[in-house]
Design a protein around this motif. Structure first.
Motif, PDB file in Angstrom:
ATOM      1  N   LEU A  15       8.236   7.634  -6.439  1.00  0.00           N
ATOM      2  CA  LEU A  15       8.917   6.335  -6.432  1.00  0.00           C
ATOM      3  C   LEU A  15      10.388   6.584  -7.073  1.00  0.00           C
ATOM      4  O   LEU A  15      11.324   5.959  -6.802  1.00  0.00           O
ATOM      5  CB  LEU A  15       8.367   5.274  -7.447  1.00  0.00           C
ATOM      6  CG  LEU A  15       7.265   4.363  -6.707  1.00  0.00           C
ATOM      7  CD1 LEU A  15       6.582   3.557  -7.931  1.00  0.00           C
ATOM      8  CD2 LEU A  15       7.882   3.710  -5.848  1.00  0.00           C
ATOM      9  N   HIS A  16      10.530   7.645  -7.946  1.00  0.00           N
ATOM     10  CA  HIS A  16      11.802   8.045  -8.568  1.00  0.00           C
ATOM     11  C   HIS A  16      12.562   6.590  -9.190  1.00  0.00           C
ATOM     12  O   HIS A  16      13.565   6.185  -8.950  1.00  0.00           O
ATOM     13  CB  HIS A  16      12.804   8.628  -7.544  1.00  0.00           C
ATOM     14  CG  HIS A  16      12.189   9.444  -6.784  1.00  0.00           C
ATOM     15  ND1 HIS A  16      11.972  10.679  -7.382  1.00  0.00           N
ATOM     16  CD2 HIS A  16      11.899   9.618  -5.535  1.00  0.00           C
ATOM     17  CE1 HIS A  16      11.419  11.503  -6.339  1.00  0.00           C
ATOM     18  NE2 HIS A  16      11.456  10.873  -5.333  1.00  0.00           N
ATOM     19  N   PRO A  17      11.586   6.116 -10.297  1.00  0.00           N
ATOM     20  CA  PRO A  17      12.339   5.028 -10.960  1.00  0.00           C
ATOM     21  C   PRO A  17      13.500   5.196 -11.883  1.00  0.00           C
ATOM     22  O   PRO A  17      13.636   6.386 -12.464  1.00  0.00           O
ATOM     23  CB  PRO A  17      11.006   4.493 -11.786  1.00  0.00           C
ATOM     24  CG  PRO A  17      10.186   5.791 -12.131  1.00  0.00           C
ATOM     25  CD  PRO A  17      10.311   6.523 -10.552  1.00  0.00           C
ATOM     26  N   CYS A  18      14.366   4.264 -11.953  1.00  0.00           N
ATOM     27  CA  CYS A  18      15.319   4.390 -13.023  1.00  0.00           C
ATOM     28  C   CYS A  18      14.840   4.167 -14.261  1.00  0.00           C
ATOM     29  O   CYS A  18      15.577   4.100 -15.337  1.00  0.00           O
ATOM     30  CB  CYS A  18      16.649   3.606 -12.612  1.00  0.00           C
ATOM     31  SG  CYS A  18      16.437   1.923 -12.183  1.00  0.00           S
ATOM     32  N   ASN A  19      14.024   2.829 -14.462  1.00  0.00           N
ATOM     33  CA  ASN A  19      13.641   2.479 -15.791  1.00  0.00           C
ATOM     34  C   ASN A  19      12.099   2.292 -15.820  1.00  0.00           C
ATOM     35  O   ASN A  19      11.535   1.765 -14.806  1.00  0.00           O
ATOM     36  CB  ASN A  19      14.273   1.161 -16.318  1.00  0.00           C
ATOM     37  CG  ASN A  19      15.808   1.200 -16.490  1.00  0.00           C
ATOM     38  OD1 ASN A  19      16.215   2.007 -17.368  1.00  0.00           O
ATOM     39  ND2 ASN A  19      16.546   0.743 -15.986  1.00  0.00           N
ATOM     40  N   VAL A  20      11.379   2.887 -16.981  1.00  0.00           N
ATOM     41  CA  VAL A  20      10.089   2.841 -16.804  1.00  0.00           C
ATOM     42  C   VAL A  20       9.543   2.481 -18.200  1.00  0.00           C
ATOM     43  O   VAL A  20       9.890   2.836 -19.233  1.00  0.00           O
ATOM     44  CB  VAL A  20       9.363   4.454 -16.316  1.00  0.00           C
ATOM     45  CG1 VAL A  20       7.671   4.302 -16.674  1.00  0.00           C
ATOM     46  CG2 VAL A  20       9.753   4.726 -14.989  1.00  0.00           C
ATOM     47  N   LEU A  21       8.453   1.426 -18.118  1.00  0.00           N
ATOM     48  CA  LEU A  21       7.948   0.939 -19.531  1.00  0.00           C
ATOM     49  C   LEU A  21       6.347   1.294 -19.248  1.00  0.00           C
ATOM     50  O   LEU A  21       5.764   0.488 -18.622  1.00  0.00           O
ATOM     51  CB  LEU A  21       8.417  -0.364 -19.693  1.00  0.00           C
ATOM     52  CG  LEU A  21       7.905  -1.118 -21.139  1.00  0.00           C
ATOM     53  CD1 LEU A  21       8.558   0.058 -22.050  1.00  0.00           C
ATOM     54  CD2 LEU A  21       8.366  -2.405 -21.440  1.00  0.00           C
ATOM     55  N   MET A  22       5.864   1.998 -20.032  1.00  0.00           N
ATOM     56  CA  MET A  22       4.405   2.547 -20.013  1.00  0.00           C
ATOM     57  C   MET A  22       3.641   1.718 -21.378  1.00  0.00           C
ATOM     58  O   MET A  22       4.344   1.954 -22.425  1.00  0.00           O
ATOM     59  CB  MET A  22       4.341   3.904 -19.985  1.00  0.00           C
ATOM     60  CG  MET A  22       4.592   4.836 -18.441  1.00  0.00           C
ATOM     61  SD  MET A  22       3.727   4.249 -17.442  1.00  0.00           S
ATOM     62  CE  MET A  22       2.205   5.134 -17.636  1.00  0.00           C
ATOM     63  N   CYS A  23       2.578   1.271 -21.007  1.00  0.00           N
ATOM     64  CA  CYS A  23       1.878   0.545 -22.054  1.00  0.00           C
ATOM     65  C   CYS A  23       0.736   0.862 -22.100  1.00  0.00           C
ATOM     66  O   CYS A  23      -0.318   0.124 -21.866  1.00  0.00           O
ATOM     67  CB  CYS A  23       2.135  -0.874 -22.099  1.00  0.00           C
ATOM     68  SG  CYS A  23       4.116  -1.319 -22.398  1.00  0.00           S
ATOM     69  N   SER A  38       0.885  -1.228  -0.137  1.00  0.00           N
ATOM     70  CA  SER A  38       0.031  -0.093  -0.188  1.00  0.00           C
ATOM     71  C   SER A  38       0.800   1.026  -0.211  1.00  0.00           C
ATOM     72  O   SER A  38       0.658   2.242  -0.699  1.00  0.00           O
ATOM     73  CB  SER A  38      -0.899   0.049   1.152  1.00  0.00           C
ATOM     74  OG  SER A  38      -0.375  -0.164   2.291  1.00  0.00           O
ATOM     75  N   GLU A  39       2.131   1.180   0.706  1.00  0.00           N
ATOM     76  CA  GLU A  39       2.827   2.503   0.701  1.00  0.00           C
ATOM     77  C   GLU A  39       3.565   2.662  -0.415  1.00  0.00           C
ATOM     78  O   GLU A  39       4.057   3.719  -1.139  1.00  0.00           O
ATOM     79  CB  GLU A  39       3.952   2.126   1.916  1.00  0.00           C
ATOM     80  CG  GLU A  39       4.810   3.412   2.126  1.00  0.00           C
ATOM     81  CD  GLU A  39       4.268   4.544   2.545  1.00  0.00           C
ATOM     82  OE1 GLU A  39       4.685   5.734   2.665  1.00  0.00           O
ATOM     83  OE2 GLU A  39       2.973   4.410   3.265  1.00  0.00           O
ATOM     84  N   THR A  40       4.170   1.600  -1.198  1.00  0.00           N
ATOM     85  CA  THR A  40       4.402   1.710  -2.587  1.00  0.00           C
ATOM     86  C   THR A  40       3.532   2.231  -3.532  1.00  0.00           C
ATOM     87  O   THR A  40       3.682   2.988  -4.229  1.00  0.00           O
ATOM     88  CB  THR A  40       4.938  -0.026  -2.944  1.00  0.00           C
ATOM     89  OG1 THR A  40       5.807  -0.453  -2.185  1.00  0.00           O
ATOM     90  CG2 THR A  40       5.602   0.139  -4.489  1.00  0.00           C
ATOM     91  N   LYS A  41       2.205   1.638  -3.414  1.00  0.00           N
ATOM     92  CA  LYS A  41       1.025   2.302  -4.133  1.00  0.00           C
ATOM     93  C   LYS A  41       0.899   3.778  -3.973  1.00  0.00           C
ATOM     94  O   LYS A  41       0.772   4.571  -5.126  1.00  0.00           O
ATOM     95  CB  LYS A  41      -0.177   1.565  -4.145  1.00  0.00           C
ATOM     96  CG  LYS A  41      -1.417   1.951  -4.982  1.00  0.00           C
ATOM     97  CD  LYS A  41      -2.654   1.133  -4.689  1.00  0.00           C
ATOM     98  CE  LYS A  41      -3.697   1.711  -5.467  1.00  0.00           C
ATOM     99  NZ  LYS A  41      -4.980   0.911  -5.008  1.00  0.00           N
TER     100      LYS A  41
END
Length: 1293
Positions: free
Chosen positions: A922-930, A911-914
């Motif tokens: 979140l500050h991701p280093c790689n993201v793939l949006m579809c 829940s905290e991640t969400k």
């Protein structure tokens, strides 16, 4: 010749481009309903007023000189204007390829039928050839006929006064005499024009022109016949009518109009007769059904169910009953009675052994020590903890237990000590930092439970964050706690005459176990003494527990199976528990197997994760044996993917003494406790079962057996049979709990005496979860006893074995299909994750996008994984999920290692991640949006929807004059026995009570224009200031009970303190807005009027305002000699009030609420004490106000809701109010929003004016505010429009 002179004299005057653009915008506003017809005509006349005199009042020779030379330039100007407008056309905004194709198909269909296309018409007021016929006005080449008619009507008088209008009109009419109906009304019987001569009266032309304009005023109805056909060749077919020229696209020329569908108009009918018919056909107002049309046009595409989707076909399942509970002759009447028995008769028997991080036993707690220490703690809690010579705790109070996972001994002492003292323990996790994942929700639970004391150990307290004073800090959202260390030196020896009351098990609450939902909210599940005893009885019978057995517990001993087996049932059966701390498991995953071997443990309670870790480390150990185990309880057997760990563990350790029948998966939930458990064959359990199910069918809630060769299958193992003494059924997940069919997946419900009883303080969801009544398909209840929803999704298989395929907390419904988060995680893990991500650090959840769930997968990327390799892995994961689950992933994000929030005992805090994902933190280093693969319900092309929506229903009812349905809130008259409103009916009593029980609890925090804290007030501070005000009223003011007192203060804590000072003295306060120093002439008479109308005997204010009321400037506005007694409260003596006034009846007057309406009418409302309490109670319930909550208020505190929130609600509900005076926004526009962001409040109140100020002042500064850290997404729960959970716009009442 006259006609030619008229044509030359009235040559078109070109309008400037800005005027033409203004006319176009004006026409657009009219077409969209943003302006009325009358307003349109006024504004259009104003725009054209300066150009009309050029036509009617200037000498023709001068007009000819000023005219644009030649017709080609005028035409070029017109075409240029048309081109500029076509580029800015509104057509692009409404463009739809689907709609375009439909239109083309319709046109082709019409062409096939060989129907005549609609004819083109020319307006009588628009020229065909500039050289021959020039209209009086060509101000807008793309304006429609209606706009030109309106201009003509406005300027009808000037046209009548101009002699050259008549010849022009006559020539037009003469040319169309063969087909125009207008010619019949303006010509002689001989066919000659009636106005062929210049000497005819000018009113004739004006009359005809007025007639023509009047006909075309009727919109959406029959248009007048064509009167311009004399300019072109006569057409022998009749022309359809023009429904509305406003519907013509802006890019079209107004001189050429396409007619719409409609009834053909007979050109031989008189225009006056046609006008009369149109008037009769048109109602005086639109019909009622026209109001029942929704304005919301962008409805989302509704996913149609697949006609080939599988559907359940089996028979309806019946209620399944478990084996009866056996009767034991010497079974203790309660758990405390069992502890007393073993503590006095078997004092040397070992109860619990604690291990350190190296695996060595550091302490063994015997039953005698457990009994004696629990007695000491119970005695100390009830008799040695006092506040102001009163016991701090009384039976029934809730106490927090804060113990680390490495100290089960002290937790066990604290738990049983609370039970002996008749206190209710609330075990929670140790807060390590102020920003722990889920810590704020734990604080909310403690606040709602009314927890004021926390038990811990000395070592644990030293590790807690400290303030500068050395005390434990108050964590965000937590109530103020007293921390008590229960080590031996802090406990007192019980008196010889003191003995605890060991009662039989009853329905009273024994303990509260916390649970975190998928949305992140934390609730407390109450378990009664009777349920606790029944659960121990059922576990003892199902597991075959006996005295002196040894049990190895790897789970968290504070909750769920670790608590039920390792703390409760073990004591009931005098068992010896070996507790394996989580820190030891991280260092040595084989430690629990070693302890089973060394202690010859008969039972072990583990999770599939622990079995998996053991497999990775088992190569280092060759001399372990598990032959002593008779039960290996897998606590998370409800996870469908636990079967892989169980099978792999059996394959490896079967050669080391592990028997297949020993592995016993179980299913449990916090609400229903243990639901089912597999029994060994020696206890009469059936052979274990396994099912291979189609994932595609499971997504539709249907059970279909498949083969393991296929990829999209789910293999699940049974979790045994239901618990003894329980009844179970499977009901539909959504809506009414109808019984499922045999081949249908549903939620498992349990009826038993061994379940939780309620969510503490949450009656609504308690009724839904703990009091469910399953019904048959015919709507008949299956039992008169309520069932408890477990949150487990499953079905009943052969031999009455229970199968679980998922949990409601992990359920994601995408396009009507159900997917389990654990299944998606398993699919991702199957794509070679070890090289790219950490195996146990993957989170899957869903977020709402366009009213449907979208799947998000977040994983921690290994530091040595390159970006290219990671993207290849992410692409393969997407392909695998699409192939296995037939569902798209909305977002797949990889974050750096060790950045995802952790759960207390390992794993990801979902829940905290969400929440961080929704906040963008979140500050991701790689993201793939579809989004293109999963968002399939995009809005439809713009088209009117036939359905009637709620908004249109309200509008339609209003238009019809019907009374809107009455709405009523919930009844607040029925109060709980422990509600403070039953004990403290008057606000003065509530403030005194809070000053005694929670003196240092902060109530108010006032901010100034700089955003810093100007003043604060705790319960005791506000109480003391109110006492001083009451003393001043009685001594200086010499006021009696019931006298009215006007409070003239700026927004602040002084206003609140003087209000309660009046209540303490028995006076009736009236809050009055102070006069503005720079505008006394306007504001001071209002103050004077309120003081006089309210018959105030005294005015309380500050020294500055008192000087202002008596100043020379004030004397010019009002009679300052007639002021009542004025007292300032800046320097009041610190005297204690002898006694606080208590009203003799709740109906006595509490205060007067005066407000001035926008029309200047002064109205006063009398508020009794009963009404005041009811108002506070309703606001508390509606807004969920609790002592641990913070709210921000940006309202004026002088009347209505603003006054109630400033002065009443904080005292009644106990929450902290952050006060933001609206006047301060004039110097700092972002003050209110900054306060909301800085303090992360979940509830804020503001007025429309405050919203407008912030919108206008900060609308262009969003980027600057974002850089400065202003954001509201921390509380954006279930919303995408507003920035917090509650966004309440208030107004004066």
């Amino acid at each position: 010749m006259a006609a030619e002179r008229g044509g030359c004299a009235l040559e078109a005057v070109p309008l400037p481009p800005e005027v033409r653009e203004s006319l176009a915008e004006l026409e657009l506003e009219l077409s969209e309903g943003d302006i009325t017809q009358k307003g349109y005509e006024k504004k259009r006349a104003k725009l054209l007023a300066r150009y009309i005199p050029l036509i009617q009042g200037v000498d023709p020779s001068l007009q000819a000189e000023n005219r644009v030379p030649g017709s080609s330039q005028a035409t070029a100007g017109v075409s240029k204007q048309q081109k500029s407008r076509s580029t800015n056309s509104r057509d692009e905004r409404f463009r739809s390829d689907v709609h375009t194709e439909a239109v083309q198909a319709a046109l082709a269909k019409y062409k096939e039928r060989k129907m005549p296309m609609p004819s083109k018409r020319r307006s009588v007021l628009v020229h065909s050839s500039v050289e021959t016929y020039t209209p009086p006005d060509t101000s807008s080449a793309s304006e429609d006929e209606g706009s030109l008619r309106r201009q003509g009507r406005i300027s009808s008088t000037p046209f009548q006064s101009h002699s050259n209008v008549e010849p022009w009109l006559n020539r037009v009419i003469q040319g169309s005499s063969t087909s125009s109906s207008a010619s019949s009304t303006s010509s002689h019987p001989g066919g000659k024009p009636a106005a062929a001569s210049n000497t005819a009266p000018a009113t004739t032309a004006a009359t005809v022109l007025a007639d023509l304009m009047a006909h075309t005023q009727i919109e959406n109805h029959s248009a007048p016949p064509d009167v311009t056909t004399g300019l072109v060749e006569y057409l022998h077919h009749e022309c359809p009518q023009v429904a509305s020229v406003r519907g013509v696209p802006r890019g079209y020329s107004s001189s050429i109009l396409e007619t719409a569908d409609g009834v053909p108009v007979n050109s031989r009918v008189s225009s006056k007769i046609q006008q009369l018919l149109n008037t009769l056909k048109r109602p005086k107002r639109p019909p009622l059904k026209e109001f029942f049309v929704d304005d919301f046009e962008e409805l989302l595409e509704v996913q149609q169910p697949d006609p080939n989707q599988p559907k359940p076909e089996g028979n309806q399942v019946n209620v399944l009953k478990g084996e009866p509970l056996g009767v034991v002759t010497n079974w203790p009447p309660s758990l405390l009675a069992a502890l007393e028995r073993w503590g006095t008769t078997q004092s040397k028997a070992p109860c619990l052994t604690a291990l350190d991080t190296t695996g060595k036993a550091i302490y063994t707690l015997t039953y005698g020590k457990l009994w004696s220490r629990s007695l000491k703690l119970a005695y100390t809690l009830l008799n040695k903890l006092t506040t102001k010579n009163e016991p701090l705790l009384k039976p029934g109070d809730r106490v927090a237990l804060v113990f680390p996972n490495s100290d089960p001994v002290m937790f066990m002492v604290a738990f049983y000590g609370c039970l002996l003292a008749e206190l209710i323990p609330v075990p929670i996790e140790v807060p390590l930092t102020r920003k722990d994942a889920g810590s704020q929700q734990i604080g909310f639970l403690l606040g709602s439970c009314g927890v004021t004391l926390a038990l811990t150990t000395d070592a644990c307290q030293k590790g807690l964050p400290k303030a500068q004073t050395g005390e434990v800090v108050t964590f965000k959202g937590w109530p103020r706690l007293i921390w008590f260390v229960i080590d031996g030196k802090h406990l007192a020896k019980p008196a010889k005459d003191w003995h605890p009351q060991v009662r039989d098990a009853s329905a009273e609450i024994a303990y509260i176990e916390y649970k975190t939902s998928k949305e992140g909210s934390t609730v407390g599940i109450t378990v009664s003494h009777a349920s606790m005893l029944a659960h121990c009885h059922a576990l003892t019978q199902a597991c075959g527990y006996s005295e002196a057995e040894t049990l190895t517990n790897v789970l968290d001993f504070k909750r769920e199976a670790g608590l039920w087996h390792g703390v409760l049932t073990s004591v009931m059966n005098r068992m010896h528990v070996i507790s394996i701390p989580y820190a030891l498991m991280k260092v040595n995953p084989l430690s629990w197997i070693q302890k089973v071997c060394s202690y010859k443990a008969r039972v072990a309670v583990v999770k599939s994760r622990d079995m998996h870790w053991s497999l990775l480390a088992q190569r280092d150990q060759r001399d372990v044996s598990l032959s002593s185990l008779r039960m290996l309880i897998v606590a998370d057997g409800a996870n469908p993917w636990s079967i892989s760990s169980c099978d792999a563990f059996l394959n490896v350790f079967q050669s080391r003494g592990l028997r297949p029948e020993v592995i016993c998966p179980c299913a449990s939930s916090s609400e229903a406790l243990t639901v089912a458990i597999r029994r060994p064959s020696e206890l009469g359990g059936p052979p274990p079962g396994k099912a291979v199910l189609s994932m595609n069918c499971l997504s539709f809630g249907v059970i279909r057996v498949d083969t393991e060769e296929k990829l999209s299958v789910l293999t699940v193992q049974d979790v045994g049979q239901i618990m003894p003494g329980a009844s179970m059924c499977v009901v539909k997940v959504d809506g009414t709990p109808y019984l499922c069919k045999a081949d249908e997946v549903g939620e498992i419900c349990v009826n038993s005496g061994a379940t939780g009883t309620a969510y503490f303080g949450l009656l609504g969801i308690t009724k839904n979860v703990f009091e469910a009544i399953p019904v048959t398909a015919a709507g008949i209840p299956v039992s008169d006893q309520p069932f408890t929803r477990t949150g487990l999704l499953g079905f009943v298989g052969p031999d009455y074995l229970v199968f679980v395929v998922g949990k409601l907390d992990g359920l994601m419904t995408v396009s009507g299909r159900r997917h389990n988060a654990d299944d998606v995680v398993a699919t991702a893990l199957a794509v070679e994750p070890m090289k790219f991500v950490y195996r146990g650090r993957i989170a899957v959840f869903s977020v709402p996008v366009l009213h449907d769930d979208r799947i998000v997968l977040v994983a921690e990327q290994r530091p040595d994984a390159s970006e290219e390799d990671s993207f290849q892995w992410m692409s393969r994961v997407l392909q695998a999920i699409d192939s296995i689950h037939q569902v798209g992933v909305y977002c797949l994000a990889l974050v750096p290692a060790n950045t995802l929030p952790k759960a207390p005992l390992g794993g990801i805090h979902i829940s905290e991640t969400k929440q961080r994902f929704l906040e963008g933190a979140l500050h991701p280093c790689n993201v793939l949006m579809c989004p293109h693969t999963c968002v399939t319900n995009l809005p439809k092309p713009r088209q009117k929807q036939p359905d009637v929506g709620p908004a249109s229903m309200i509008v339609g009812n209003l238009v019809a004059g019907k009374r809107i349905a009455q709405a009523s809130g919930r009844d607040v008259s029925q109060l709980e026995d422990n509600d403070q409103a039953r004990k403290f009916l008057y606000l003065a009593d509530v403030l005194q009570w809070r000053a005694q029980t929670t003196p240092d609890h902060p109530l108010f925090l006032l901010l100034n224009s700089k955003g810093t804290v100007a003043s604060t007030a705790s319960c005791i501070q506000l109480h003391k200031r109110a006492e001083r005000v009451a003393v001043a009223l009685m001594e200086k003011g010499r006021l009696n009970v019931g006298d009215h007192v006007a409070l003239v203060y700026p927004p602040g804590v002084d206003l609140i303190a003087t209000f309660y000072g009046c209540l303490y003295a028995g006076c009736v306060p009236i809050t009055v807005r102070p006069p503005h120093p720079l505008n006394l002439a306007t504001t001071l008479p209002t103050v004077k009027m309120i003081v006089e109308v309210s018959k105030s005997a005294c005015i309380l204010t500050t020294q500055a305002i008192m000087k202002l009321l008596r100043s020379k400037e004030a004397a010019a506005a009002v009679d300052i000699k007639t002021w009542p007694t004025i007292l300032d409260t800046d320097d009041m003596p610190k005297k204690k009030l002898p006694s606080v006034f208590r009203p003799t009846s709740p109906d006595m007057l509490a205060y007067l609420d005066f407000s001035v309406s926008t029309t200047g009418i002064l109205a006063g409302v009398k508020m009794s004490h009963a009404a005041t309490s009811a108002l506070c109670r309703s606001i508390k319930l509606q807004c969920e106000l609790y002592p641990s909550r913070q709210i921000a208020i940006c309202l004026d505190p002088y009347c209505g809701l603003g006054f109630a929130l400033w002065c009443l609600c904080s005292i009644y509900s106990g929450h902290q109010s952050i006060l933001v005076p609206p006047l301060e926004l004039e110097s700092n526009v972002s003050l209110w929003l900054s306060a909301v962001s800085q303090y992360k409040v979940r509830v804020t109140f503001c007025s429309y004016s405050v919203m407008e100020i912030c919108t206008k002042g900060l609308g262009t500064q969003t980027d600057v505010l974002r850089v400065s850290g202003l954001h509201f997404s921390h509380n954006g729960i279930n919303t995408h429009v507003s920035f917090q959970k509650y966004f309440i716009l208030s107004w004066r009442i």
